[in-house]
Scaffold this motif. Structure first.
Motif, PDB file in Angstrom:
ATOM      1  N   ARG A   1     -35.249  -6.946  12.072  1.00  0.00           N
ATOM      2  CA  ARG A   1     -35.985  -7.171  13.314  1.00  0.00           C
ATOM      3  C   ARG A   1     -37.335  -6.478  13.145  1.00  0.00           C
ATOM      4  O   ARG A   1     -37.403  -5.262  13.314  1.00  0.00           O
ATOM      5  CB  ARG A   1     -35.276  -6.524  14.499  1.00  0.00           C
ATOM      6  CG  ARG A   1     -33.977  -7.129  14.866  1.00  0.00           C
ATOM      7  CD  ARG A   1     -33.391  -6.286  16.019  1.00  0.00           C
ATOM      8  NE  ARG A   1     -32.108  -6.756  16.418  1.00  0.00           N
ATOM      9  CZ  ARG A   1     -30.960  -6.447  15.823  1.00  0.00           C
ATOM     10  NH1 ARG A   1     -30.948  -5.632  14.803  1.00  0.00           N
ATOM     11  NH2 ARG A   1     -29.830  -6.939  16.247  1.00  0.00           N
TER      12      ARG A   1
ATOM     13  N   SER B   1     -28.211  -7.197  21.556  1.00  0.00           N
ATOM     14  CA  SER B   1     -27.746  -7.152  20.178  1.00  0.00           C
ATOM     15  C   SER B   1     -26.557  -8.089  20.085  1.00  0.00           C
ATOM     16  O   SER B   1     -25.806  -8.244  21.051  1.00  0.00           O
ATOM     17  CB  SER B   1     -27.331  -5.725  19.815  1.00  0.00           C
ATOM     18  OG  SER B   1     -27.289  -5.560  18.436  1.00  0.00           O
TER      19      SER B   1
ATOM     20  N   GLU C   1     -22.504  -7.504  15.601  1.00  0.00           N
ATOM     21  CA  GLU C   1     -23.302  -6.440  14.997  1.00  0.00           C
ATOM     22  C   GLU C   1     -23.091  -5.128  15.749  1.00  0.00           C
ATOM     23  O   GLU C   1     -22.905  -4.074  15.143  1.00  0.00           O
ATOM     24  CB  GLU C   1     -24.783  -6.807  15.010  1.00  0.00           C
ATOM     25  CG  GLU C   1     -25.651  -5.725  14.397  1.00  0.00           C
ATOM     26  CD  GLU C   1     -27.129  -6.045  14.478  1.00  0.00           C
ATOM     27  OE1 GLU C   1     -27.771  -5.995  13.421  1.00  0.00           O
ATOM     28  OE2 GLU C   1     -27.631  -6.335  15.581  1.00  0.00           O
TER      29      GLU C   1
ATOM     30  N   GLN D   1     -29.315  -6.194  11.340  1.00  0.00           N
ATOM     31  CA  GLN D   1     -30.100  -7.400  11.072  1.00  0.00           C
ATOM     32  C   GLN D   1     -31.596  -7.074  11.098  1.00  0.00           C
ATOM     33  O   GLN D   1     -32.029  -6.289  11.938  1.00  0.00           O
ATOM     34  CB  GLN D   1     -29.809  -8.460  12.144  1.00  0.00           C
ATOM     35  CG  GLN D   1     -28.377  -8.941  12.179  1.00  0.00           C
ATOM     36  CD  GLN D   1     -28.052  -9.830  11.004  1.00  0.00           C
ATOM     37  OE1 GLN D   1     -28.888 -10.563  10.503  1.00  0.00           O
ATOM     38  NE2 GLN D   1     -26.811  -9.755  10.545  1.00  0.00           N
TER      39      GLN D   1
ATOM     40  N   ARG E   1     -38.419  -3.458  15.336  1.00  0.00           N
ATOM     41  CA  ARG E   1     -37.399  -3.181  16.343  1.00  0.00           C
ATOM     42  C   ARG E   1     -36.240  -2.417  15.737  1.00  0.00           C
ATOM     43  O   ARG E   1     -36.040  -2.419  14.529  1.00  0.00           O
ATOM     44  CB  ARG E   1     -36.891  -4.487  16.969  1.00  0.00           C
ATOM     45  CG  ARG E   1     -38.017  -5.202  17.720  1.00  0.00           C
ATOM     46  CD  ARG E   1     -37.548  -6.427  18.427  1.00  0.00           C
ATOM     47  NE  ARG E   1     -36.525  -6.100  19.403  1.00  0.00           N
ATOM     48  CZ  ARG E   1     -35.628  -6.978  19.828  1.00  0.00           C
ATOM     49  NH1 ARG E   1     -35.604  -8.198  19.373  1.00  0.00           N
ATOM     50  NH2 ARG E   1     -34.728  -6.626  20.721  1.00  0.00           N
ATOM     51  N   TYR E   2     -35.462  -1.803  16.590  1.00  0.00           N
ATOM     52  CA  TYR E   2     -34.326  -0.974  16.185  1.00  0.00           C
ATOM     53  C   TYR E   2     -33.105  -1.336  17.017  1.00  0.00           C
ATOM     54  O   TYR E   2     -33.233  -1.890  18.098  1.00  0.00           O
ATOM     55  CB  TYR E   2     -34.628   0.510  16.450  1.00  0.00           C
ATOM     56  CG  TYR E   2     -35.812   1.030  15.699  1.00  0.00           C
ATOM     57  CD1 TYR E   2     -35.639   1.694  14.494  1.00  0.00           C
ATOM     58  CD2 TYR E   2     -37.111   0.874  16.186  1.00  0.00           C
ATOM     59  CE1 TYR E   2     -36.724   2.183  13.785  1.00  0.00           C
ATOM     60  CE2 TYR E   2     -38.195   1.357  15.484  1.00  0.00           C
ATOM     61  CZ  TYR E   2     -38.001   2.005  14.290  1.00  0.00           C
ATOM     62  OH  TYR E   2     -39.065   2.483  13.588  1.00  0.00           O
TER      63      TYR E   2
ATOM     64  N   ALA F   1     -33.708  -1.641  10.825  1.00  0.00           N
ATOM     65  CA  ALA F   1     -33.112  -2.619   9.903  1.00  0.00           C
ATOM     66  C   ALA F   1     -33.252  -2.115   8.477  1.00  0.00           C
ATOM     67  O   ALA F   1     -34.153  -1.328   8.179  1.00  0.00           O
ATOM     68  CB  ALA F   1     -33.797  -3.966  10.059  1.00  0.00           C
TER      69      ALA F   1
END
Length: 82
Positions: free
Chosen positions: A18, A44, A48, A16, A21-22, A81
């Protein structure tokens, strides 16, 4: 010296969006060149995280080695993402 593992087969897990972010995954690469004991770190969505782990299970590596002997190594993987 340690020879690092090298990916032979990889599939990109869908993540997704973000911004900045990871999805972080911790685990090991076995002497057979497969992921072991993978877990998603941090927050998370469960669905996912399960999908990411399912896809990562399909990866294959030339394992890490020392003096020609394959070794188990710890990994931390950051998946951005798409």
């Amino acid at each position: 010296p340690l020879s690092a593992p090298y990916p032979l087969v990889t599939l990109r897990p869908p993540v997704q969006p973000r911004p900045g972010r990871y999805v972080m995954v911790h685990g090991f690469i076995s002497p057979a060149g497969r992921f072991q004991t993978l877990r998603v770190l941090g927050k998370s969505e469960r669905q996912e995280a399960e999908l990411v782990l399912e896809i990562l299970e399909q990866w294959e590596f030339r394992p890490a080695s020392r003096e020609g002997q394959p070794l188990r190594v710890e990994i931390l993987l950051a998946i951005p993402a798409e």
